[in-house]
Design an enzyme around this catalytic site. Structure first.
Site, PDB file in Angstrom:
ATOM      1  N   ARG A 153       0.821  -1.216   0.000  1.00  0.00           N
ATOM      2  CA  ARG A 153       0.000   0.000   0.000  1.00  0.00           C
ATOM      3  C   ARG A 153       0.852   1.261   0.000  1.00  0.00           C
ATOM      4  NH1 ARG A 153      -3.512  -0.614   4.982  1.00  0.00           N
ATOM      5  NH2 ARG A 153      -1.617  -1.641   5.629  1.00  0.00           N
ATOM      6  N   ASN A 193      -6.270  -2.393   2.120  1.00  0.00           N
ATOM      7  CA  ASN A 193      -6.304  -3.845   2.272  1.00  0.00           C
ATOM      8  C   ASN A 193      -7.745  -4.305   2.313  1.00  0.00           C
ATOM      9  OD1 ASN A 193      -3.543  -4.318   2.416  1.00  0.00           O
ATOM     10  ND2 ASN A 193      -3.473  -4.275   4.646  1.00  0.00           N
TER      11      ASN A 193
END
Length: 94
Positions: free
Chosen positions: A21, A39
Site C-alpha cells: 500500500r 487492504n
C-alpha cells in the site's frame, strides 16, 4: 492531453504485509493520479486509480510487479464511475 479515466483494481497474491500500500501511494502520487488504496479482509489489496488514461494504464502495469517483497498473482481491473477524491491516499481496510 490524454483522456481521463478511473479504474478499480483488485490485486491478489502476497500483497499484504509487504509494503504494497505504501509503495502504491508513492507510485500513484509520482504519476499525479487521484484515488486510494486499501487492504481487503480476504488478503487482497484494492486500489482506485484516476487520471490521464496513459498514466493509469502505466500504474496498473506497475501493480503487476509491486514492491520487491510482493508476489502478485493477479490484477483484476474494472471501470469505475463513482466519486474520486483529490490526491492519492491509503484508506481504511475494507
Amino acid at each position: 492531453m490524454a483522456e481521463a479515466t478511473a479504474k478499480l483494481c483488485r490485486i491478489t497474491g502476497t500483497v499484504q504485509g509487504v509494503w504494497y500500500r505504501a509503495w502504491t501511494v508513492e507510485q500513484a502520487a509520482a504519476r499525479g493520479l487521484n484515488g486510494w488504496v486499501r487492504n481487503r479482509l480476504d488478503g487482497s489489496v484494492e486500489a482506485l486509480f484516476a487520471g490521464p488514461e496513459d498514466l493509469v494504464i502505466d500504474m496498473i502495469a506497475a501493480c503487476s510487479q509491486g514492491p520487491k517483497a510482493a508476489r502478485v498473482a493477479n490484477v483484476v481491473v474494472e471501470e469505475f464511475a463513482g466519486d474520486v477524491p483529490q490526491g492519492f491516499a491509503q484508506t481504511s481496510d475494507a
